[in-house]
Design an enzyme around this catalytic site. Sequence first.
Site, PDB file in Angstrom:
ATOM      1  N   ARG A 111       0.397  -1.451  -0.099  1.00 40.34           N
ATOM      2  CA  ARG A 111       0.188   0.042   0.233  1.00 40.34           C
ATOM      3  C   ARG A 111       0.394   1.648   0.104  1.00 40.34           C
ATOM      4  O   ARG A 111       1.893   1.284   0.254  1.00 40.34           O
ATOM      5  CB  ARG A 111      -0.847  -0.140   0.934  1.00 40.34           C
ATOM      6  CG  ARG A 111      -0.473   0.300   2.612  1.00 40.34           C
ATOM      7  CD  ARG A 111      -1.482   0.295   3.708  1.00 40.34           C
ATOM      8  NE  ARG A 111      -0.685  -0.015   5.014  1.00 40.34           N
ATOM      9  CZ  ARG A 111      -1.289   0.017   6.014  1.00 40.34           C
ATOM     10  NH1 ARG A 111      -2.772   0.158   6.342  1.00 40.34           N
ATOM     11  NH2 ARG A 111      -0.921   0.175   7.187  1.00 40.34           N
ATOM     12  N   ASN A 149      -5.137   8.196   4.484  1.00 44.93           N
ATOM     13  CA  ASN A 149      -4.961   7.767   5.913  1.00 44.93           C
ATOM     14  C   ASN A 149      -2.878   7.216   6.708  1.00 44.93           C
ATOM     15  O   ASN A 149      -1.966   7.204   5.876  1.00 44.93           O
ATOM     16  CB  ASN A 149      -4.681   6.119   5.822  1.00 44.93           C
ATOM     17  CG  ASN A 149      -5.240   4.880   7.157  1.00 44.93           C
ATOM     18  OD1 ASN A 149      -5.626   5.431   8.160  1.00 44.93           O
ATOM     19  ND2 ASN A 149      -4.134   4.401   6.975  1.00 44.93           N
ATOM     20  N   GLU A 150      -2.754   7.678   8.072  1.00 39.59           N
ATOM     21  CA  GLU A 150      -1.224   7.824   8.560  1.00 39.59           C
ATOM     22  C   GLU A 150      -0.650   8.502   7.277  1.00 39.59           C
ATOM     23  O   GLU A 150       0.785   7.582   6.004  1.00 39.59           O
ATOM     24  CB  GLU A 150      -1.041   6.504   8.357  1.00 39.59           C
ATOM     25  CG  GLU A 150      -1.641   5.875  10.408  1.00 39.59           C
ATOM     26  CD  GLU A 150      -1.088   4.608  10.571  1.00 39.59           C
ATOM     27  OE1 GLU A 150      -0.677   3.810  10.367  1.00 39.59           O
ATOM     28  OE2 GLU A 150      -1.505   4.618  11.680  1.00 39.59           O
ATOM     29  N   GLU A 307      -7.001   5.224  16.207  1.00 39.34           N
ATOM     30  CA  GLU A 307      -6.915   3.842  15.824  1.00 39.34           C
ATOM     31  C   GLU A 307      -6.212   3.381  16.998  1.00 39.34           C
ATOM     32  O   GLU A 307      -5.455   3.739  17.725  1.00 39.34           O
ATOM     33  CB  GLU A 307      -5.997   3.180  15.199  1.00 39.34           C
ATOM     34  CG  GLU A 307      -6.634   3.282  13.237  1.00 39.34           C
ATOM     35  CD  GLU A 307      -6.004   2.973  12.191  1.00 39.34           C
ATOM     36  OE1 GLU A 307      -4.930   1.863  12.795  1.00 39.34           O
ATOM     37  OE2 GLU A 307      -5.819   3.398  10.647  1.00 39.34           O
ATOM     38  N   GLU A 355      -3.410  -7.770   7.090  1.00 39.62           N
ATOM     39  CA  GLU A 355      -4.258  -8.392   8.264  1.00 39.62           C
ATOM     40  C   GLU A 355      -4.986  -9.178   8.129  1.00 39.62           C
ATOM     41  O   GLU A 355      -5.430  -8.793   9.888  1.00 39.62           O
ATOM     42  CB  GLU A 355      -4.127  -6.130   8.214  1.00 39.62           C
ATOM     43  CG  GLU A 355      -3.341  -5.867   8.016  1.00 39.62           C
ATOM     44  CD  GLU A 355      -3.532  -4.152   7.851  1.00 39.62           C
ATOM     45  OE1 GLU A 355      -4.480  -3.769   7.603  1.00 39.62           O
ATOM     46  OE2 GLU A 355      -2.361  -3.231   8.836  1.00 39.62           O
ATOM     47  N   LYS A 356      -4.621 -10.421   7.863  1.00 38.93           N
ATOM     48  CA  LYS A 356      -5.967 -10.839   8.507  1.00 38.93           C
ATOM     49  C   LYS A 356      -5.877 -11.554   9.385  1.00 38.93           C
ATOM     50  O   LYS A 356      -6.858 -11.892  10.260  1.00 38.93           O
ATOM     51  CB  LYS A 356      -6.284 -12.367   6.994  1.00 38.93           C
ATOM     52  CG  LYS A 356      -4.996 -13.119   7.204  1.00 38.93           C
ATOM     53  CD  LYS A 356      -5.385 -14.093   5.852  1.00 38.93           C
ATOM     54  CE  LYS A 356      -3.818 -14.795   5.933  1.00 38.93           C
ATOM     55  NZ  LYS A 356      -3.355 -14.103   5.544  1.00 38.93           N
ATOM     56  N   PHE A 357      -4.094 -11.767  10.380  1.00 38.49           N
ATOM     57  CA  PHE A 357      -3.950 -12.182  11.748  1.00 38.49           C
ATOM     58  C   PHE A 357      -4.572 -10.610  12.800  1.00 38.49           C
ATOM     59  O   PHE A 357      -3.910 -11.070  13.968  1.00 38.49           O
ATOM     60  CB  PHE A 357      -2.848 -12.663  11.719  1.00 38.49           C
ATOM     61  CG  PHE A 357      -3.209 -13.828  11.757  1.00 38.49           C
ATOM     62  CD1 PHE A 357      -4.232 -15.000  11.044  1.00 38.49           C
ATOM     63  CD2 PHE A 357      -2.269 -14.705   9.689  1.00 38.49           C
ATOM     64  CE1 PHE A 357      -3.942 -16.482  10.570  1.00 38.49           C
ATOM     65  CE2 PHE A 357      -2.397 -16.009   9.281  1.00 38.49           C
ATOM     66  CZ  PHE A 357      -3.286 -16.434  10.147  1.00 38.49           C
ATOM     67  N   HIS A 358      -4.849  -9.691  12.148  1.00 35.81           N
ATOM     68  CA  HIS A 358      -4.328  -8.485  13.213  1.00 35.81           C
ATOM     69  C   HIS A 358      -6.030  -8.687  13.616  1.00 35.81           C
ATOM     70  O   HIS A 358      -7.015  -9.261  13.285  1.00 35.81           O
ATOM     71  CB  HIS A 358      -4.686  -6.770  12.424  1.00 35.81           C
ATOM     72  CG  HIS A 358      -4.582  -5.887  13.103  1.00 35.81           C
ATOM     73  ND1 HIS A 358      -5.535  -5.187  14.295  1.00 35.81           N
ATOM     74  CD2 HIS A 358      -3.264  -4.930  13.098  1.00 35.81           C
ATOM     75  CE1 HIS A 358      -4.560  -4.328  14.550  1.00 35.81           C
ATOM     76  NE2 HIS A 358      -3.517  -4.116  13.865  1.00 35.81           N
TER      77      HIS A 358
HETATM   78  C1  GAL Z   1      -2.408   1.227  10.973  1.00 38.71           C
HETATM   79  C2  GAL Z   1      -3.513   1.566   9.158  1.00 38.71           C
HETATM   80  C3  GAL Z   1      -4.112   0.391   9.361  1.00 38.71           C
HETATM   81  C4  GAL Z   1      -3.835  -0.607   9.831  1.00 38.71           C
HETATM   82  C5  GAL Z   1      -3.230  -0.746  11.348  1.00 38.71           C
HETATM   83  C6  GAL Z   1      -2.491  -2.943  11.555  1.00 38.71           C
HETATM   84  O1  GAL Z   1      -1.728   2.083  11.082  1.00 38.71           O
HETATM   85  O2  GAL Z   1      -3.565   2.761   9.829  1.00 38.71           O
HETATM   86  O3  GAL Z   1      -4.101   0.658   8.323  1.00 38.71           O
HETATM   87  O4  GAL Z   1      -3.198  -1.237   9.119  1.00 38.71           O
HETATM   88  O5  GAL Z   1      -1.648  -0.347  11.413  1.00 38.71           O
HETATM   89  O6  GAL Z   1      -2.414  -2.050  12.865  1.00 38.71           O
END
Ligand code: GAL
Length: 675
Positions: A111, A149-150, A307, A355-358
């Site tokens: 990304r 985003n960020e 977040e 990010e499936k394991f987040h």
């Molecule tokens: C942030 C981001 C999110 C996601 C998250 C995972 O850096 O803005 O999109 O990736 O981390 O922890």
Amino acid sequence: MRSWQGDGIWFGADYNPEQWPESTWVEDVELMRRAGVDLVSVGIFSWALLEPAPGRFEFGWLDRSLDLLHAGGIGVDLATATASPPPWLAHRHPETLPRRADGAILWPGGRQAYCPSSPVFRERSLALVEAVATRYADHPAVVMWHVSNELGCHNVHCYCDVSAEAFRGWLRDRYGDLDALNDAWGTAFWSQRYHDWAEVVPPRTAPTFANPTQQLDFLRFSSDEQRAQLRAERAVLERLTRQPITTNFMIGTGIKYLDYHSWAADVDVVANDHYLTAADPQPQVNLALAADHTRGVAGGAPWLLMEHSTSAVNWQPRNVAKTPGQLRRNSLAHVARGADGVLFFQWRASRAGAEKFHSALVPHAGPETKVFREVCRLGADLKAIAEVRGSRVDADVAILFDYEAWWGAELDSHPSVDVTYTDRLAALHGALWRAGVTADVVHPSTDLSAYKLVLAPTLYLVRDADAAALRAYVEAGGTALVTYFSGIVDEHDHVRLGGYPGAFRELLGIRTEEFFPLRAGERVRLDDGATADVWTEWLHPEGAEVLAAYADGPLPGVPALTRHRVGAGAAWYAGTRLDDAATDRLVARLLAESGARPPVAAPTGVEVVRRRRDDRSWLFVVNHTDGEVRLPVTGTELLGGASCDGGLVVPPGEVAVVREEVRCSPSNGRAPSWT
Ligand code: GAL
């Protein structure tokens, strides 16, 4: 500034409905309502779906999702969706891809694969913002706008030719002519003098150390380029919409290269993302530092936690799950320190992708889980403390923080690689945390007059005006501590001559003639029993009293810790990296001298923070310990987990929020005086 606050504390998450069949969306809204969610960030990574081909927009799915959310009473923080360009952009315009310092291209597939200075990216992204804003400006679900985003998370430094041209433009604006640039960069050194603007390039991979001021200016330029994207998107939103505008910062998680103190002016609400470091045994301390810094960036005003995670993340080497109750303690600690909204990444755990394991609010295992139960409990908690919204945090102490000082302090070719910028910041803030004292982490240009104590850790680069302001603060009766490798250079990274620590020499009443950094692992002893490592220096008192000197090491008998009376105040100096116990003792002395104190004395590990609005105040107590804690607090406990009858009792791992009964009014604007 557009107003962003709702009726209470916002609660929600990033929501990515495009990853799921529409049948799931109905359950999503139902579960959101059950959890008390009232704000979700939608569309952050949706560019490729919203604009499948240049200029062809497909909004149908987003229309349906926003309508459904609105019908469920859930507000939307709508993304401009520019965070990650679609594959067609790089395919059609490979020149938009960013390049590393060694020339390697960063390809699509992850990304944020775009050059921040690319005019093509800017044009295409603003066309998208225009289309999204036009379509949804009046959608009743939309309560806030989320730019990108960020910004700069993965692409902050681009060294391509387009960036090089933009860098030259930025330098022309800054310096006007090449003579001024040559002076600022000290190009008499190593045959670096520039005679033509075309010769100037970013600090690409070079045979040896690149010019430090060239590096520093490139870091400034890169932060400004990211900020320019924020401002450009904001300009479109300001023209077409009326809701508040924000973007998520990354304060306190080691993200170094974005100067958020300067960005704060471009958002209606400062929003931050914070994730725990799994390897850190006391992550609640870093959380507090991040929150205190976010509040400092926000100028003390309430801010939004955009977040954090319900449990483990996926991007650290070992992603540790949160223990029962930790989610709640983390979230409420952010609120204690000024957050008026608690959001997470993300609503529903993804099935596919990196990010499936987040963790998420709804885990893969579904809502019958510890995580979702804790989410629901937190939702209820936030409703119960809605009245704290808009209140501000009491803080007696300021810690000075400057991104440029960070960048400068950690450039290459310095006396010791072991001197890092955030090291003393974290050590001093940690000592305050253990002492229960709240600090604002603020830019050195902040008005310091209301603080009882000011700490300046590793302020390597400092402007004349900021150094003068610290002196004026002490003269007027303040107490300050400066730590080693501060005041060394001006804003061009030129050494301040006459002895270290240049800018603070007179304030501190000392003069250092030579640095004596220590070898890796080497420790020295001080004559007050402390130990220290990393750094020593040959310091001469010039008016300062000596509080401790080295007992061994390269400089036996030389002062390590000093104090200088200046006007009605005192300026302390720590010339070495004290161990944690000695840092705690030093901070205790500074607190005693300055009169800075905790809102209520509590055992270490029990976080106590006061928020205040007008003549009302709330005390947040987060018990991180294994034992029950009793505090002399009376009032009404709002969360229902603690008793507050003739004193407050908070069980282990629990949180209490007490509306204090004794009304307090600000005496000097910060410290409570009881009436
Ligand atoms: C942030 C981001 C999110 C996601 C998250 C995972 O850096 O803005 O999109 O990736 O981390 O922890």
